[in-house]
Motif scaffolding. Structure first.
Motif, PDB file in Angstrom:
ATOM      1  N   ASP A 112       2.383  -5.666   5.408  1.00  0.00           N
ATOM      2  CA  ASP A 112       2.849  -6.324   4.107  1.00  0.00           C
ATOM      3  C   ASP A 112       2.112  -5.524   2.787  1.00  0.00           C
ATOM      4  OD1 ASP A 112       4.590  -8.079   5.279  1.00  0.00           O
ATOM      5  OD2 ASP A 112       2.981  -9.882   5.065  1.00  0.00           O
ATOM      6  N   TYR A 113       0.949  -4.670   3.100  1.00  0.00           N
ATOM      7  CA  TYR A 113       0.681  -3.714   1.723  1.00  0.00           C
ATOM      8  C   TYR A 113       1.208  -2.436   1.956  1.00  0.00           C
ATOM      9  CZ  TYR A 113      -3.230  -7.235   1.060  1.00  0.00           C
ATOM     10  OH  TYR A 113      -3.806  -8.216   0.858  1.00  0.00           O
ATOM     11  N   PRO A 114       1.855  -2.036   0.803  1.00  0.00           N
ATOM     12  CA  PRO A 114       2.360  -0.479   0.743  1.00  0.00           C
ATOM     13  C   PRO A 114       0.967   0.436   1.036  1.00  0.00           C
ATOM     14  CG  PRO A 114       2.186  -1.461  -1.465  1.00  0.00           C
ATOM     15  CD  PRO A 114       1.974  -2.633  -0.590  1.00  0.00           C
ATOM     16  N   ARG A 115       1.353   1.574   1.850  1.00  0.00           N
ATOM     17  CA  ARG A 115       0.369   2.550   1.957  1.00  0.00           C
ATOM     18  C   ARG A 115      -0.007   3.153   0.639  1.00  0.00           C
ATOM     19  NH1 ARG A 115       1.113   5.142   7.752  1.00  0.00           N
ATOM     20  NH2 ARG A 115      -1.046   5.886   7.249  1.00  0.00           N
ATOM     21  N   ILE A 116      -1.070   3.632   0.380  1.00  0.00           N
ATOM     22  CA  ILE A 116      -1.448   4.592  -0.712  1.00  0.00           C
ATOM     23  C   ILE A 116      -1.794   5.870  -0.206  1.00  0.00           C
ATOM     24  CG2 ILE A 116      -2.275   2.617  -2.057  1.00  0.00           C
ATOM     25  CD1 ILE A 116      -5.298   3.580  -1.422  1.00  0.00           C
ATOM     26  N   GLY A 117      -2.104   7.012  -1.297  1.00  0.00           N
ATOM     27  CA  GLY A 117      -2.626   8.148  -0.621  1.00  0.00           C
ATOM     28  C   GLY A 117      -3.716   8.259  -0.246  1.00  0.00           C
ATOM     29  N   ASN A 118      -4.177   9.332   0.418  1.00  0.00           N
ATOM     30  CA  ASN A 118      -5.588   9.307   0.997  1.00  0.00           C
ATOM     31  C   ASN A 118      -5.397  11.029   1.601  1.00  0.00           C
ATOM     32  OD1 ASN A 118      -8.479   8.269   2.329  1.00  0.00           O
ATOM     33  ND2 ASN A 118      -7.556   9.799   3.580  1.00  0.00           N
TER      34      ASN A 118
END
Length: 213
Positions: A112-118
């Motif tokens: 349910d959390y959008p993925r962020i960059g890494n």
């Protein structure tokens, strides 16, 4: 080469005449007064990797340092105009030290959390050990890594994934990072499993004394 673990995911790598600090976040404080840096690198925007209060102060104290961060970090942290925004598959040359970026996405915390960059960082210099700092991702690695910095625990990780990352990296040596949520027993438990089920020899660098490689 000399590596200092300042706690959690913050690491100082000194090699090939360069002093590079990676992921100065708010789970540790021993990096606050570090000076004479040639570069400061940040894998992603979370505060335990990019302290929004103390990171700008660190950069003020190191005005000549190259600043290179995953491309969304400046949206969260106030950074100088000289900051370089990085995606995956890029390269920065710091004298004889070459830094490559790998990956691109943070590990899944919950669907349910959008993925962020890494972006993970691979450090290579002629005649020196190669080092991998993956940030918060266990699904990207690189060939020929000598020293793996292995995330020990987080809301996005399980021990079985940590072990598989160590196996995939196949580094002869390494140490645990992202350990700020672990007590002594938890750290020892994760270290035991990684040692037993991978070929990576773990070094205990939690006392912030420099490790000579």
């Amino acid at each position: 080469m000399q590596i200092t673990h300042f706690g959690h995911s913050c690491v100082l790598i000194e090699t090939s005449g360069q002093r590079v600090l990676v992921d100065p976040g708010d789970f540790s404080t021993s990096w606050h007064d570090v000076i004479d840096l040639d570069a400061v690198l940040v894998t992603h925007q979370h505060a335990d990797h990019a302290d929004p209060v103390w990171l700008p102060k660190l950069l003020d104290a190191n005005p000549d340092a190259v600043v290179a961060v995953e491309q969304t970090v400046p949206e969260i942290v106030e950074l100088p105009t000289r900051t370089l925004r990085l995606g995956p598959d890029e390269r920065i040359d710091l004298g004889g030290l070459h830094v490559e970026t790998i990956g691109g996405q943070h590990a899944v915390i919950h669907r349910d959390y959008p993925r962020i960059g890494n972006v993970g960082f691979v450090f290579r210099a002629e005649g020196e050990a190669s080092v991998l700092h993956p940030g918060d991702s266990l699904d990207a690695t690189a060939e020929g890594i000598d020293i793996a910095l292995i995330p020990a625990f987080g809301p996005w990780a399980a021990t079985k994934e940590t072990i598989e990352f160590a196996r995939a990296t196949a580094a002869p040596q390494g140490f645990l990072i992202h350990d700020g949520l672990l007590n002594e027993r938890g750290w020892n438990l994760v270290a035991k499993h990684v040692q037993a089920l991978s070929d990576t020899k773990l070094i205990d660098v939690r006392d912030t004394r420099p490790w000579q490689v």
